[in-house]
Design a protein around this motif. Sequence first.
Motif, PDB file in Angstrom:
ATOM      1  N   HIS A 110      35.482  23.114  28.853  1.00 46.01           N
ATOM      2  CA  HIS A 110      36.186  24.399  28.977  1.00 46.01           C
ATOM      3  C   HIS A 110      35.303  25.482  28.341  1.00 46.01           C
ATOM      4  CE1 HIS A 110      39.321  21.317  29.044  1.00 46.01           C
ATOM      5  NE2 HIS A 110      40.229  22.177  29.430  1.00 46.01           N
ATOM      6  N   ALA A 111      35.132  26.604  29.043  1.00 44.21           N
ATOM      7  CA  ALA A 111      34.387  27.740  28.467  1.00 44.21           C
ATOM      8  C   ALA A 111      35.222  28.997  28.682  1.00 44.21           C
ATOM      9  CB  ALA A 111      33.024  27.887  29.141  1.00 44.21           C
ATOM     10  N   LEU A 112      35.479  29.732  27.591  1.00 44.23           N
ATOM     11  CA  LEU A 112      36.391  30.879  27.662  1.00 44.23           C
ATOM     12  C   LEU A 112      35.737  32.125  27.075  1.00 44.23           C
ATOM     13  CD1 LEU A 112      39.361  31.671  28.385  1.00 44.23           C
ATOM     14  CD2 LEU A 112      39.916  31.219  25.975  1.00 44.23           C
ATOM     15  N   PHE A 113      35.645  33.177  27.897  1.00 42.26           N
ATOM     16  CA  PHE A 113      35.185  34.486  27.439  1.00 42.26           C
ATOM     17  C   PHE A 113      36.389  35.396  27.245  1.00 42.26           C
ATOM     18  CE2 PHE A 113      30.601  34.714  27.737  1.00 42.26           C
ATOM     19  CZ  PHE A 113      30.241  33.772  28.692  1.00 42.26           C
ATOM     20  N   ALA A 114      36.292  36.292  26.259  1.00 47.94           N
ATOM     21  CA  ALA A 114      37.271  37.381  26.142  1.00 47.94           C
ATOM     22  C   ALA A 114      36.488  38.681  26.316  1.00 47.94           C
ATOM     23  CB  ALA A 114      37.950  37.357  24.776  1.00 47.94           C
ATOM     24  N   LEU A 115      36.618  39.264  27.496  1.00 48.56           N
ATOM     25  CA  LEU A 115      35.917  40.526  27.789  1.00 48.56           C
ATOM     26  C   LEU A 115      36.838  41.682  27.422  1.00 48.56           C
ATOM     27  CD1 LEU A 115      34.535  39.641  31.345  1.00 48.56           C
ATOM     28  CD2 LEU A 115      33.481  39.178  29.118  1.00 48.56           C
ATOM     29  N   THR A 116      36.272  42.700  26.746  1.00 49.89           N
ATOM     30  CA  THR A 116      37.091  43.879  26.426  1.00 49.89           C
ATOM     31  C   THR A 116      36.389  45.106  27.011  1.00 49.89           C
ATOM     32  OG1 THR A 116      35.880  44.335  24.402  1.00 49.89           O
ATOM     33  CG2 THR A 116      37.749  42.809  24.260  1.00 49.89           C
ATOM     34  N   GLU A 117      37.131  46.209  26.959  1.00 50.74           N
ATOM     35  CA  GLU A 117      36.530  47.392  27.574  1.00 50.74           C
ATOM     36  C   GLU A 117      35.523  48.043  26.630  1.00 50.74           C
ATOM     37  OE1 GLU A 117      40.558  48.623  25.905  1.00 50.74           O
ATOM     38  OE2 GLU A 117      39.448  46.855  26.546  1.00 50.74           O
ATOM     39  N   ALA A 118      35.479  47.462  25.388  1.00 51.01           N
ATOM     40  CA  ALA A 118      34.542  48.081  24.432  1.00 51.01           C
ATOM     41  C   ALA A 118      33.135  48.085  25.029  1.00 51.01           C
ATOM     42  CB  ALA A 118      34.541  47.259  23.157  1.00 51.01           C
ATOM     43  N   PRO A 119      32.459  49.259  25.022  1.00 51.63           N
ATOM     44  CA  PRO A 119      31.092  49.281  25.559  1.00 51.63           C
ATOM     45  C   PRO A 119      30.230  48.319  24.754  1.00 51.63           C
ATOM     46  CG  PRO A 119      31.567  51.293  24.330  1.00 51.63           C
ATOM     47  CD  PRO A 119      32.845  50.540  24.438  1.00 51.63           C
ATOM     48  N   GLY A 120      29.343  47.711  25.377  1.00 49.05           N
ATOM     49  CA  GLY A 120      28.488  46.754  24.667  1.00 49.05           C
ATOM     50  C   GLY A 120      27.397  46.325  25.617  1.00 49.05           C
ATOM     51  N   GLY A 121      26.981  45.091  25.504  1.00 52.25           N
ATOM     52  CA  GLY A 121      25.914  44.630  26.389  1.00 52.25           C
ATOM     53  C   GLY A 121      26.384  44.723  27.834  1.00 52.25           C
ATOM     54  N   ARG A 122      25.443  44.902  28.715  1.00 54.04           N
ATOM     55  CA  ARG A 122      25.783  45.005  30.127  1.00 54.04           C
ATOM     56  C   ARG A 122      25.925  43.613  30.744  1.00 54.04           C
ATOM     57  NH1 ARG A 122      28.393  48.753  30.320  1.00 54.04           N
ATOM     58  NH2 ARG A 122      28.354  48.831  32.585  1.00 54.04           N
ATOM     59  N   PHE A 123      25.961  42.580  29.850  1.00 51.74           N
ATOM     60  CA  PHE A 123      26.164  41.254  30.431  1.00 51.74           C
ATOM     61  C   PHE A 123      26.967  40.434  29.428  1.00 51.74           C
ATOM     62  CE2 PHE A 123      23.265  39.043  27.601  1.00 51.74           C
ATOM     63  CZ  PHE A 123      22.427  40.068  27.174  1.00 51.74           C
ATOM     64  N   ALA A 124      27.588  39.397  29.928  1.00 49.87           N
ATOM     65  CA  ALA A 124      28.399  38.528  29.063  1.00 49.87           C
ATOM     66  C   ALA A 124      27.464  37.482  28.470  1.00 49.87           C
ATOM     67  CB  ALA A 124      29.476  37.855  29.907  1.00 49.87           C
ATOM     68  N   SER A 125      27.126  37.658  27.216  1.00 49.80           N
ATOM     69  CA  SER A 125      26.169  36.703  26.634  1.00 49.80           C
ATOM     70  C   SER A 125      26.882  35.384  26.348  1.00 49.80           C
ATOM     71  CB  SER A 125      25.571  37.277  25.350  1.00 49.80           C
ATOM     72  OG  SER A 125      26.592  37.845  24.572  1.00 49.80           O
ATOM     73  N   PRO A 126      26.308  34.278  26.841  1.00 51.40           N
ATOM     74  CA  PRO A 126      26.980  32.972  26.740  1.00 51.40           C
ATOM     75  C   PRO A 126      27.406  32.599  25.315  1.00 51.40           C
ATOM     76  CG  PRO A 126      25.121  32.816  28.236  1.00 51.40           C
ATOM     77  CD  PRO A 126      25.065  34.187  27.615  1.00 51.40           C
ATOM     78  N   GLU A 127      26.647  33.083  24.329  1.00 52.93           N
ATOM     79  CA  GLU A 127      27.025  32.654  22.967  1.00 52.93           C
ATOM     80  C   GLU A 127      28.336  33.273  22.515  1.00 52.93           C
ATOM     81  OE1 GLU A 127      24.192  34.127  23.692  1.00 52.93           O
ATOM     82  OE2 GLU A 127      24.048  36.047  22.620  1.00 52.93           O
ATOM     83  N   LYS A 128      28.835  34.270  23.255  1.00 53.15           N
ATOM     84  CA  LYS A 128      30.125  34.865  22.860  1.00 53.15           C
ATOM     85  C   LYS A 128      31.307  34.052  23.383  1.00 53.15           C
ATOM     86  CE  LYS A 128      28.622  39.669  22.372  1.00 53.15           C
ATOM     87  NZ  LYS A 128      28.656  41.018  22.978  1.00 53.15           N
ATOM     88  N   ALA A 129      31.009  33.061  24.212  1.00 54.56           N
ATOM     89  CA  ALA A 129      32.112  32.272  24.775  1.00 54.56           C
ATOM     90  C   ALA A 129      32.517  31.163  23.808  1.00 54.56           C
ATOM     91  CB  ALA A 129      31.674  31.657  26.098  1.00 54.56           C
ATOM     92  N   LYS A 130      33.777  30.775  23.854  1.00 53.80           N
ATOM     93  CA  LYS A 130      34.241  29.559  23.189  1.00 53.80           C
ATOM     94  C   LYS A 130      34.009  28.416  24.172  1.00 53.80           C
ATOM     95  CE  LYS A 130      35.933  31.074  19.290  1.00 53.80           C
ATOM     96  NZ  LYS A 130      35.237  30.698  18.028  1.00 53.80           N
ATOM     97  N   VAL A 131      33.374  27.339  23.699  1.00 51.34           N
ATOM     98  CA  VAL A 131      33.112  26.194  24.581  1.00 51.34           C
ATOM     99  C   VAL A 131      33.621  24.934  23.889  1.00 51.34           C
ATOM    100  CG1 VAL A 131      31.366  24.925  25.893  1.00 51.34           C
ATOM    101  CG2 VAL A 131      31.061  27.363  25.466  1.00 51.34           C
ATOM    102  N   ALA A 132      34.335  24.106  24.643  1.00 53.55           N
ATOM    103  CA  ALA A 132      34.883  22.874  24.049  1.00 53.55           C
ATOM    104  C   ALA A 132      35.106  21.852  25.153  1.00 53.55           C
ATOM    105  CB  ALA A 132      36.213  23.175  23.336  1.00 53.55           C
ATOM    106  N   VAL A 133      35.343  20.610  24.730  1.00 58.53           N
ATOM    107  CA  VAL A 133      35.585  19.534  25.688  1.00 58.53           C
ATOM    108  C   VAL A 133      36.815  18.754  25.260  1.00 58.53           C
ATOM    109  CG1 VAL A 133      34.054  17.902  24.470  1.00 58.53           C
ATOM    110  CG2 VAL A 133      34.567  17.552  26.902  1.00 58.53           C
ATOM    111  N   ALA A 134      37.614  18.338  26.231  1.00 61.49           N
ATOM    112  CA  ALA A 134      38.722  17.416  25.956  1.00 61.49           C
ATOM    113  C   ALA A 134      38.412  16.117  26.703  1.00 61.49           C
ATOM    114  CB  ALA A 134      40.051  18.014  26.418  1.00 61.49           C
ATOM    115  N   SER A 135      38.725  14.994  26.072  1.00 62.56           N
ATOM    116  CA  SER A 135      38.382  13.690  26.647  1.00 62.56           C
ATOM    117  C   SER A 135      39.611  12.798  26.659  1.00 62.56           C
ATOM    118  CB  SER A 135      37.253  13.039  25.831  1.00 62.56           C
ATOM    119  OG  SER A 135      36.117  13.906  25.797  1.00 62.56           O
ATOM    120  N   THR A 136      39.862  12.197  27.813  1.00 63.24           N
ATOM    121  CA  THR A 136      41.031  11.334  27.963  1.00 63.24           C
ATOM    122  C   THR A 136      40.586   9.980  28.485  1.00 63.24           C
ATOM    123  OG1 THR A 136      42.361  13.286  28.556  1.00 63.24           O
ATOM    124  CG2 THR A 136      43.304  11.116  29.056  1.00 63.24           C
ATOM    125  N   GLU A 137      40.952   8.903  27.763  1.00 62.53           N
ATOM    126  CA  GLU A 137      40.599   7.566  28.246  1.00 62.53           C
ATOM    127  C   GLU A 137      41.572   7.173  29.350  1.00 62.53           C
ATOM    128  OE1 GLU A 137      40.815   4.427  25.393  1.00 62.53           O
ATOM    129  OE2 GLU A 137      39.769   2.993  26.668  1.00 62.53           O
TER     130      GLU A 137
END
Length: 216
Positions: A110-137
């Motif tokens: 799962h990778a989740l970005f929270a984009l806001t209208e605040a001016p900032g970089g003109r691109f969504a930098s990957p390090e700003k995303a939350k990234v996680a994994v869920a595992s089910t046997e």
Amino acid sequence: MRFVLASASPARLATLRAAGVDPEVIVSGVDEDAVTAPSPAELVQALALLKATAVANALIETVAAPTLVLGCDSMLEFRGHALGKPASVAEARQRWHDLRGRSAVLHTGHALFALTEAPGGRFASPEKAKVAVASTEVRFGRPTDDEIEDYLATGEPLNVAGAFTIDGLGGWFVEAITGDHHNVVGLSLPLLRAMIRELGYALSDLPRNGRGPATS
Ligand SMILES: Nc1nc2c(ncn2[C@H]2C[C@H](O)[C@@H](COP(=O)(O)OP(=O)(O)OP(=O)(O)O)O2)c(=O)[nH]1
């Protein structure tokens, strides 16, 4: 708030809608074969981030309100291999002959970005995303050769990671799971809830479709 599901998966969309969320769907269209990783759990996280980043970048210049962008990727880990959608009926058949009576792990990145209208970089930098994994046997039953052939003939195994569904025609052959059910379908709701809260938002911030009470 806008909630964008960066996935073509009908299962993920249905899971969110059943949980009361009204997502927008923007398919990423990325080349999943371009990504490698040391383990299946790392691979699905890298792919989820690739999908979410592509859609976030497509939106970043027009964001007018806080927008969550979710990318996901699911694979079945069996004997150290990451099994996505089978490439052929023959591959799906072989998988079922290998999997029956055995256990494997369904990982969903799962990778989740929270984009806001605040001016900032003109691109969504990957390090700003939350990234996680869920595992089910997943513990598989023992379908007969004929049952496997009948299941293959439905076409369902070719369209899903691991060549099986737990909530569809493959349900007959899933004996038990250890872990989150929806994660096997393609999206872990409790993990997504935790990621939303880590980004400073609450379930009640999500666009709702009228099902169930707003929860905070
Ligand atoms: N309904 C259902 N679908 C499943 C199950 N297991 C896997 N799938 C589906 C969910 C996803 O649509 C697909 C996993 O493939 P991917 O993670 O690459 O997603 P997909 O290619 O469908 O869309 P995306 O790449 O996100 O645009 O398999 C299951 O137990 N039930």
